[in-house]
Every structure is written in C-alpha cells, then in structure tokens.
Design a protein around this motif. Structure first.
Motif, PDB file in Angstrom:
ATOM      1  N   ALA A 144       0.557  -1.076  -0.269  1.00  0.00           N
ATOM      2  CA  ALA A 144       0.366   0.379  -0.321  1.00  0.00           C
ATOM      3  C   ALA A 144       0.566   1.501   0.009  1.00  0.00           C
ATOM      4  CB  ALA A 144      -0.942  -0.147   1.363  1.00  0.00           C
ATOM      5  N   PRO A 148      -1.820   1.785   7.682  1.00  0.00           N
ATOM      6  CA  PRO A 148      -2.773   2.008   7.996  1.00  0.00           C
ATOM      7  C   PRO A 148      -2.704   2.359   9.861  1.00  0.00           C
ATOM      8  CG  PRO A 148      -2.554   0.037   7.612  1.00  0.00           C
ATOM      9  CD  PRO A 148      -1.560   0.860   7.230  1.00  0.00           C
ATOM     10  N   ASN A 395     -11.726   0.421   3.174  1.00  0.00           N
ATOM     11  CA  ASN A 395      -9.998  -0.672   3.065  1.00  0.00           C
ATOM     12  C   ASN A 395      -9.712  -0.668   2.277  1.00  0.00           C
ATOM     13  OD1 ASN A 395     -11.815  -2.348   3.440  1.00  0.00           O
ATOM     14  ND2 ASN A 395     -10.607  -3.398   5.117  1.00  0.00           N
ATOM     15  N   TRP A 397      -6.485  -0.683   0.490  1.00  0.00           N
ATOM     16  CA  TRP A 397      -5.402  -0.061   1.113  1.00  0.00           C
ATOM     17  C   TRP A 397      -4.261  -0.435  -0.488  1.00  0.00           C
ATOM     18  CZ3 TRP A 397      -4.423   3.473   4.761  1.00  0.00           C
ATOM     19  CH2 TRP A 397      -5.126   2.965   6.230  1.00  0.00           C
ATOM     20  N   GLN A 402      -8.998   4.497   0.274  1.00  0.00           N
ATOM     21  CA  GLN A 402      -9.098   4.011   1.425  1.00  0.00           C
ATOM     22  C   GLN A 402      -9.800   5.524   2.288  1.00  0.00           C
ATOM     23  OE1 GLN A 402      -5.525   4.114   1.285  1.00  0.00           O
ATOM     24  NE2 GLN A 402      -5.639   4.920   2.004  1.00  0.00           N
ATOM     25  N   ALA A 406      -5.266   6.669   8.467  1.00  0.00           N
ATOM     26  CA  ALA A 406      -3.792   6.379   8.273  1.00  0.00           C
ATOM     27  C   ALA A 406      -3.012   7.356   8.734  1.00  0.00           C
ATOM     28  CB  ALA A 406      -3.771   6.527   6.492  1.00  0.00           C
TER      29      ALA A 406
END
Length: 447
Positions: A144, A148, A395, A397, A402, A406
C-alpha cells in the motif's frame, strides 16, 4: 529622467490598485465557507482548511518472506446488543461503502495476507523489465502507498472489526458493501473468507449498520452458479438484523447485490437470470432482489438494460479512468437510468494510487489534494440527485482509495503517503459532513 520616474511610479501605483480591487471582487464572489483555491468553491471542515503540502512518492522495495510464529485466535460469533448512539450521527442508509475482509497477519492467520501483495507485472514485457518484482514484506513494507493507523491488521481480529464499525458509524455511513467470494473461493492473493460474514454482520448490527454483498468475479461465474450463490447468501444471512434490504417503489424490502465486473458475462447469460422470462429467472421468487451492474464503457448501459439488471454503479475512484468513473458523464447516465427505470449509483473516492502493487501505473494516480478531490467527487454525485451514493472505499489499501484512518510512516526503504497536515480520521470527518448534506438535500428532492 525625474519626470520619467514619476510617471513610472504613478503608472505602477494604478496597476497595483486595479489588481487589488480585482482580487477583492473575486473574494466577495467566493462562498464564505470555501477554502481558497478549492474546486467548485468547496471547503473542508473549518478546522481542516489548511494549505496543501507536497508528499514524496514512496519507493517500493520487494523483500524476501519474513518468518513469524503463528498464534491462531478464533472469532466467536454472537449478536451483540446495539451500542447506545449518543454523540454519534445517525447512519445514512443511502450511503454505501465498499469494504474488504481479505487481510491477515501472523497472530490471527499464521501469516500475512494481502499486506504482502505481489508487485504486478506490466502486460508489455519491454515496460515490465523496467520495474521491480517480488512481494512486499510486512510489517514495515506493505502492499500500500499509505499505512493504516491500526497497522497491518487481520480481518479476523474482533477488535479490528469493532474499530472499523466505529469508524464507519462515525462517518454517518449506513451500509457496508462487503466484498464476497463463495465458500472455498478467494482472490489471487487471499484465502476464503465467507466464514467471516457472520462476524461482520454481528459487529455491524452492534453499531446500527447494514451489510449488503459486493459479489466478486469468482472463477467460472455465470448465471447458473450466481443464482445458487444468491440463494446461499439469502438463506444463510437473510434473517440477520444487519442484512440490508432495499425498499422498492412497490413497498417490498428486498436484498441488494453489487455485481463487480458484470460486463465480462454476456447480456444473454444475465438475462437468463434477471429477466422474468429467463430459464434461470430469480424474479418473483423468494430470492428476488436489486441487482446492480458495473458500468465501465458507455455501451455497457445498453447491455445492462438488456440483461435485466436493476441499476448500475461506477466503482472506480479515478475520475477520467473509465466512462463511468468520469464525473462529467454522471448527469447523462442518471438521465438514462431515470428513463429506463434503473437505479444510478455514482461511486466517489478520496483519490487513487496503486504504485505499491503496480509500480508502472503512475498515470492513474489522483492526488487527494488534502480532501478536495473527495469533496469534488461528492459534490458531483449530489448534483445528479442519486437515490444511493457508494464510496470506493473504506479499506482497499492496495489502490489507495481508503477513507480508513492512516498515519505517517517512514523507514529506511520508503516513506508512505499520509493525510498530513490533517488528522488520521480526516476522510471520515469529510464523509460525515457530506452525509448530513446528502440527507438534507434528499429531503428537499422528495418534497
């Protein structure tokens, strides 16, 4: 020479006066709530109106697999009582968000799942040779471009499910559109996850949310086995209090399904299932519902009508990527749907970046512009007065769509994108603001 300087100074002073007057006139035309420079005069929430900062592009470094000691923990299915909703906005059941449960980590799954996504090769071998291959190596290196706040979590973790429902409810979203594969099936990077559905339903119910199903293009999907899978879903989950039902114009409450990549199956096949006269027809049975097709190209709208679908959605968060995802086409698509008794569901997103898994795909990146890209999409959606708006995504990612919280993160290999200078929950806050606006405007449309 002195006279020339005097004339020059006078002329310069007049020019400055004209410029200042022009700027003041422009300012007076701008809505008081709009952030300077925001598209369509749209402003973020007052506390978030800050200047854009440049974000460095992360570099992706594939690594070898790391070894972890699995600590398996199992979810216990239950139907918890709904939490008290003081200080939380009411859920807007006309606002749907695409939700994914394909993530795993060593503690709950014995290994990382999806966070270690492979780097996908370009279809042109000449181009592919210029980019790295391999897999990501969590927890520091994930598949990603953002990181997150909850870390590389497992979708099996009850605390993660609860945290997600809290975030979704805080954003005043009412419906999770759950990415779904039939039992024992999964995407190329995941594992089967149908066994998680009861836990998602239970936790959604606790926060007053509803769940419908976003059916993925599983292997050999066709009209026959999709009918079987619809029956499976309704029989197994249809009586759960969190199972979403759409109220039709005739007053019936029926299930609703998004069919991703519906265009890869011919309209004639779909007509077997969705037209009342079809040999596999699900119409006028206990399993009838609202079935929504994905529109990518303009011609798909005619295929969707001929197939017997009840509506269409656009999914992609990249404005301009497809005909359907281009905001400029939403008005004509809504008109087509109204004329043909179809539901039009525009999909809005906060931005797009997938170079962590498609390192060659820079052309489809859409900068978030500190929330302004998202607000522009939301505004474009509301302008066509849709009965439902979908959000891509909560989500997903891998594609950077998303709205989940984060946090900034960097290490020796890379620097992740982030939401700075705003808080980790900025996109939940923006969604909450626009959910209220959507609810208010819908009341006016229905008068």
């Amino acid at each position: 020479m002195t006279r020339f300087r005097r004339r020059t100074c006078i002329t310069l002073g007049i020019v400055i006066l004209i410029v200042c007057s022009f700027m003041l006139a422009l300012k007076s035309l701008r809505p008081e709530t709009a952030a300077f420079g925001s598209p369509f005069g749209l402003g973020l929430l007052p506390e978030f109106q800050k200047v854009t900062v440049h974000q460095e592009k992360p570099s992706v470094k594939p690594n070898v697999k790391s070894e972890h000691r699995p600590q398996a923990e199992m979810l216990v299915s239950q139907k918890p009582d709904p939490v008290k909703m003081e200080n939380l906005p009411p859920p807007n059941y006309n606002l749907h968000v695409f939700y994914y449960t394909w993530y795993g980590n060593p503690k709950f799954d014995g290994k990382y799942i999806h966070w270690n996504h492979e780097l996908l090769k370009h279809w042109d071998a000449k181009i592919a040779g210029n980019y790295p291959t391999g897999k990501h190596n969590p927890p520091e290196d994930i598949g990603a471009n953002f990181y997150p706040e909850l870390g590389p979590y497992s979708s099996k973790d009850p605390s993660i499910l609860e945290a997600h429902m809290k975030q979704i409810q805080s954003a005043a979203i009412g419906v999770l559109s759950l990415s779904w594969y039939p039992p024992q099936m999964n995407d190329d990077n995941g594992i089967p996850s149908d066994d998680l559905v009861p836990h998602v339903l239970d936790m959604a119910h606790k926060y007053g949310l509803k769940v419908n199903f976003h059916i993925e293009p599983y292997k050999d999907r066709d009209d026959v086995n999709l009918r079987d899978n619809i029956i499976y879903i309704v029989d197994k989950y249809g009586n759960h209090p969190a199972f979403y039902r759409y109220k039709t114009n005739t007053g019936k409450n029926v299930p609703m399904f998004y069919i991703y990549d519906s265009y890869i199956t011919s309209p004639d096949k779909w007509a077997n299932l969705f037209m009342p006269s079809g040999p596999q027809s699900i119409r006028n049975t206990p399993y009838d519902g609202i079935f929504v097709a994905l529109l990518v190209e303009e011609k798909h709208k005619f295929d969707i009508k001929r197939s017997g679908f009840d509506g269409l959605y656009t999914y992609f968060a990249t404005n301009g990527f497809t005909y359907g995802s281009s905001h400029q086409h939403w008005s004509s698509l809504k008109e087509f749907c109204d004329t043909n008794n179809l539901i039009f569901i525009p999909s809005v997103g906060p931005g797009y970046i997938d170079t962590s898994i498609r390192p060659w795909n820079f052309k489809n990146t859409r900068n978030r512009i500190n929330g302004k890209y998202y607000e522009t999409a939301l505004n474009a959606a509301l302008l066509v007065r849709p009965s439902i708006v979908s959000i891509t995504s909560f989500n997903e990612w891998h594609e950077g769509t998303q709205i989940e919280a984060a946090v900034p993160k960097k290490n020796a290999q890379m620097k992740y994108e982030d939401y700075l200078p705003h808080k980790p929950n900025i996109y939940l806050e923006i969604t909450r603001k626009w959910s209220a606006k959507y609810t208010k405007e819908r009341e006016q449309w229905l008068v």
